[in-house]
Design an enzyme around this catalytic site. Sequence first.
Site, mmCIF file in Angstrom:
data_model
loop_
_atom_site.group_PDB
_atom_site.id
_atom_site.type_symbol
_atom_site.label_atom_id
_atom_site.label_comp_id
_atom_site.label_asym_id
_atom_site.label_seq_id
_atom_site.Cartn_x
_atom_site.Cartn_y
_atom_site.Cartn_z
ATOM 1 N N CYS A 196 0.836 -1.207 0.000
ATOM 2 C CA CYS A 196 0.000 0.000 0.000
ATOM 3 C C CYS A 196 0.869 1.254 0.000
ATOM 4 C CB CYS A 196 -0.889 0.026 1.234
ATOM 5 S SG CYS A 196 -1.824 -1.475 1.462
ATOM 6 N N HIS A 214 -4.297 -4.184 -2.528
ATOM 7 C CA HIS A 214 -4.682 -3.814 -1.168
ATOM 8 C C HIS A 214 -4.742 -2.303 -0.964
ATOM 9 C CE1 HIS A 214 -3.175 -8.057 0.048
ATOM 10 N NE2 HIS A 214 -4.401 -8.077 -0.417
ATOM 11 N N CYS A 222 -13.943 9.199 -3.969
ATOM 12 C CA CYS A 222 -15.357 9.420 -3.688
ATOM 13 C C CYS A 222 -16.092 8.325 -4.433
ATOM 14 C CB CYS A 222 -15.829 10.784 -4.176
ATOM 15 S SG CYS A 222 -17.631 10.913 -4.024
ATOM 16 N N CYS A 252 -15.830 15.226 -0.874
ATOM 17 C CA CYS A 252 -15.713 15.284 -2.333
ATOM 18 C C CYS A 252 -16.124 16.693 -2.780
ATOM 19 C CB CYS A 252 -16.630 14.241 -2.958
ATOM 20 S SG CYS A 252 -16.783 14.390 -4.735
ATOM 21 N N CYS A 255 -19.677 16.273 -4.920
ATOM 22 C CA CYS A 255 -20.980 15.864 -4.364
ATOM 23 C C CYS A 255 -21.023 16.006 -2.841
ATOM 24 C CB CYS A 255 -21.293 14.423 -4.761
ATOM 25 S SG CYS A 255 -20.300 13.214 -3.893
ATOM 26 N N ASN A 324 12.224 -15.167 -2.876
ATOM 27 C CA ASN A 324 11.845 -14.924 -1.483
ATOM 28 C C ASN A 324 12.811 -15.676 -0.575
ATOM 29 O OD1 ASN A 324 9.840 -13.451 0.020
ATOM 30 N ND2 ASN A 324 9.150 -15.398 0.843
ATOM 31 N N CYS A 342 15.537 -9.153 -2.768
ATOM 32 C CA CYS A 342 15.030 -8.681 -4.067
ATOM 33 C C CYS A 342 16.022 -7.756 -4.763
ATOM 34 C CB CYS A 342 13.702 -7.978 -3.884
ATOM 35 S SG CYS A 342 12.433 -9.086 -3.314
HETATM 36 ZN ZN LIG Z 1 -18.301 12.721 -5.051
#
Ligand SMILES: [Zn+2]
EC number: 2.3.1.286
Length: 428
Positions: A196, A214, A222, A252, A255, A324, A342
């Site tokens: 994330c 994720h 929104c 938002c 809206c 891994n 890695c």
């Molecule tokens: Zn909205």
Amino acid sequence: MAPLLICFMQISFCPARSLVRSSMDANTNSGSSARAERKQQEKAKIIQREKQRQTVKTISRLLQKAEGERTQEDRALLQEHQDTVQELSRRQSRRSLLKRKQEEVFDDAENLKAKVKQLAEELQQAKHVVIYTGAGISTAASIPDYRGPNGVWTQLQKGRSVSASDLSRAEPTLTHMCIWMLHKVKMVQHVVSQNCDGLHLRSGLPRHALSELHGNMFIEVCDSCSPAREFIRLFDVTERTALHRHGTGRLCPHCRAELRDTIVHFGERGTLEQPLNWKGAAEAAQRADLILCLGSSLKVLKKYSCLWCMNRPANKRPKLYIVNLQWTPKDNLATLKIHGKCDAVMGLLMEELGLEIPVYNRSQDPIFSLAKPLSAQEQKSHTREEIAPPSALEDTSQDTQAQGEATAVQGGWFGRGYAKARRKKKTV
Ligand SMILES: [Zn+2]
């Protein structure tokens, strides 16, 4: 309550009171003997359990003794309790298997090089390559793993605080940059990430080639607007959010509904189209002839059946390469398992492929052109540290390459339009 009370009173004034009492006495007697019997049974059970426990303890102690040191009596006891001996050895092998699965294993330098050479050859021959990434590719950026025992989510669930400034200070690692390059030279077609931290996006990887299964901590959306509107920010938007509580507190501008983060927690089903991009991930897996897994335990990813083409016979599935340090549940299906960090593996891979390892350059980080600034009222709506724009971006000097890279990345609904507005503003 009242009718019950009347009922009791009627019983106490009943003329056949003595009859009722004697039958009650009989019931009490038979009740107490039954109770005594139950008690006796319970006691016997407890004694039996304790005896069993002692036996297990004794047998376990005997098994720890070297065979040569066991007495005649020891051997007789072991013979007598064969079942316990077998159960204990089953437990022991389960424990050592679990321990082995958690151990970090490193291939030696020569072996690592040979394995990476094989991976490089396969990559060059493959037609559609998908990369699956996990926390292991971001640890070099000092990002704690998200769901691991010391992960951000786990810590927050325990009520501990996590230094959020570390997250916004993190930058794409060598692995992120190599993946960006492999995509640029068309050797990799899609990247599916469980992270994330937004670092794939920040490496310059185009949105259409990325599925952040994720979520992304820099994106709030929104979902009352149709289609959902996306707002990329320069700070972690998840400050007030948690499991089943996704509202970020900002509204938002179209809206006035509350914006929500895009993070998918354990036990939640991610339904947002972006940045999760499940459609892109599933399509990529269907077309893939090679899947490269980098720094993921695959414990969560393995559950997403559409990513593994398991409905096809084994010889029709994409070749699987896993990088891994620890065991993964897909190891036995892998063409090759590479035990290495890695960054080390990707560095060797680029060398084998004769490709330059790109260095992350903050002035080319697309997040600065994708990010939507907060309105004046919203400036104080968060306390998280912002990703500081590089001084190069604040200069009026136009870095054409940087702009080219930035606009090549399509941000949700505003993407290119916003990048243009920003350029216009600069030239004024
Ligand atoms: Zn909205």
